[in-house]
Design an enzyme around this catalytic site. Structure first.
Site, PDB file in Angstrom:
ATOM      1  N   CYS A 262       0.817  -1.224   0.000  1.00 39.01           N
ATOM      2  CA  CYS A 262       0.000   0.000   0.000  1.00 39.01           C
ATOM      3  C   CYS A 262       0.844   1.265   0.000  1.00 39.01           C
ATOM      4  O   CYS A 262       0.663   2.155  -0.837  1.00 39.01           O
ATOM      5  CB  CYS A 262      -0.990  -0.019   1.173  1.00 39.01           C
ATOM      6  SG  CYS A 262      -0.245   0.151   2.817  1.00 39.01           S
ATOM      7  N   HIS A 310      -2.639   1.487   6.729  1.00 39.79           N
ATOM      8  CA  HIS A 310      -2.986   1.367   5.314  1.00 39.79           C
ATOM      9  C   HIS A 310      -3.134   2.761   4.712  1.00 39.79           C
ATOM     10  O   HIS A 310      -3.536   3.714   5.391  1.00 39.79           O
ATOM     11  CB  HIS A 310      -4.287   0.583   5.155  1.00 39.79           C
ATOM     12  CG  HIS A 310      -4.572   0.185   3.729  1.00 39.79           C
ATOM     13  ND1 HIS A 310      -3.839  -0.779   3.074  1.00 39.79           N
ATOM     14  CD2 HIS A 310      -5.491   0.634   2.824  1.00 39.79           C
ATOM     15  CE1 HIS A 310      -4.297  -0.925   1.845  1.00 39.79           C
ATOM     16  NE2 HIS A 310      -5.292  -0.064   1.658  1.00 39.79           N
ATOM     17  N   HIS A 322      -5.673   2.078  -4.438  1.00 33.78           N
ATOM     18  CA  HIS A 322      -4.791   1.504  -3.414  1.00 33.78           C
ATOM     19  C   HIS A 322      -4.418   0.079  -3.780  1.00 33.78           C
ATOM     20  O   HIS A 322      -5.032  -0.547  -4.653  1.00 33.78           O
ATOM     21  CB  HIS A 322      -5.453   1.549  -2.031  1.00 33.78           C
ATOM     22  CG  HIS A 322      -6.577   0.581  -1.854  1.00 33.78           C
ATOM     23  ND1 HIS A 322      -6.810  -0.089  -0.669  1.00 33.78           N
ATOM     24  CD2 HIS A 322      -7.555   0.157  -2.701  1.00 33.78           C
ATOM     25  CE1 HIS A 322      -7.870  -0.865  -0.797  1.00 33.78           C
ATOM     26  NE2 HIS A 322      -8.343  -0.735  -2.013  1.00 33.78           N
TER      27      HIS A 322
END
Length: 346
Positions: A262, A310, A322
């Site tokens: 990520c 994240h 993402h």
């Protein structure tokens, strides 16, 4: 900018990601009336796998941070060690020069200056020499002071180098533990997935991708990113770079160009715009100006979950791009699908 509130599916998705480790007991094999193990439920497996992936990502971001710290400390340690070596050479030369001067004075006699003046056939000339000797004495004292100061600096550098080496060792231990945690979580997740048939695993992956697409499109045929402009020309370049990687696989610790985790996707995308971001999602959360979600513009970083493990990039229309988790590919997601901790404008 209007942000679409989480749909029922999105809320379920968020709850799945937030399932605690205690939920793993839900998959315990129960005996049937004949004593045979019961077939695992796909929903239970998915919930547990999602939780394990979330834990793996947390450990992965710690690993990424430790790896960056290790690189920095190694560079700093090498620099200090070079300074120690150079300082020791300088100190050795200064001591040698001082010893040469001392030996010359000893050979000159060490006679009392008054006696030397009385015996001199040229008192005036001697006085000139005496003044020169006094000046030489002051210079010698200054040289001795420099030697002592150089020794102090050298000792300080040695102490700093020792501390950096100890810190580096601690960081390397953290890195090793974090990598081990990632592998343990991935191994556990794979074992759970292996409890399903190949067809069921494919169905789970396809269902997750389909639900993410539905959240991002809000039931339309395609994702609508709106018309809001990026915050800057560099943000526009970062968005274009990220969008070019749609469909790329997720790989822990990867920063592209073929695969990403990520924070690695954010790091790579902004590098294409000429900007060096911090490596981890937690560090990226403090890598720019904080803005509200309502003020988000394409290129802004959206940090998710309370521990900030994240991150995605806002691309407009209430949507982020993402890298989600292993097995999934870089994709769009509704920004409301996960709890937002911060929005950062680089």
């Amino acid at each position: 900018m209007a942000i679409t509130p989480p749909s029922g599916t999105a809320r379920r998705f968020a709850r799945v990601l937030a399932v605690t480790a205690a939920a793993t007991t839900a998959l315990a094999m129960t005996a049937t009336a004949q004593g045979a193990p019961a077939k695992p439920d796909k929903k239970d497996v998915k919930a547990q796998v999602d939780q394990l992936y979330a834990e793996a990502e947390q450990a992965s971001e710690k690993s990424n941070a430790a790896e960056e710290d290790a690189k920095r400390l190694q560079t700093e340690t090498s620099s200090l060690q070079d300074q120690v070596a150079q300082g020791q050479d300088t100190l050795n030369r200064m001591r040698s020069d001082l010893a040469t001067v001392a030996a010359a004075e000893y050979r000159s006699g060490g006679m009392d200056p008054t006696v030397q003046l009385m015996l001199s056939s040229d008192p005036a000339g001697y006085l000139v020499k005496a003044r020169s000797l006094a000046e030489a004495g002051r210079q010698q004292a200054a040289s001795l002071h420099e030697v002592l100061e150089q020794q102090r600096r050298l000792d300080q550098r040695r102490t700093e180098a020792g501390a950096k080496l100890a810190e580096l060792e601690t960081v390397r231990d953290t890195l090793a533990r974090s990598k081990q945690q990632v592998q343990q979580r991935l191994k556990s997740a794979q074992a759970l997935l292996n409890s399903l048939s190949a067809a069921e695993r494919s169905q789970l992956l396809a269902q997750d991708a389909r639900e993410a697409h539905e959240r991002a499109t809000r039931g339309a045929d395609r994702v609508d990113l709106g018309t809001q402009p990026p915050a800057s020309d560099r943000a526009a370049a970062a968005v274009a770079a990220a969008l070019s990687k749609l469909g790329s696989p997720y790989v822990y610790g990867s920063t592209g160009p073929g695969s990403f985790d990520c924070s690695g996707l954010m790091y790579w995308s902004w590098r294409q715009a000429g900007v060096s971001l911090p490596r981890t999602s937690q560090a990226q959360a403090f890598g720019g100006q904080r803005v509200s979600l309502a003020e988000a513009r394409p290129g802004d970083l959206v940090i998710f979950f309370h521990d900030m493990h994240h991150v995605g990039m806002y691309v407009g229309g209430g949507t982020v791009i993402h890298a989600p988790y292993p097995g999934a590919r870089v994709r769009y997601e509704n920004v409301s699908a996960m709890p937002v901790a911060a929005v950062v404008r680089v």
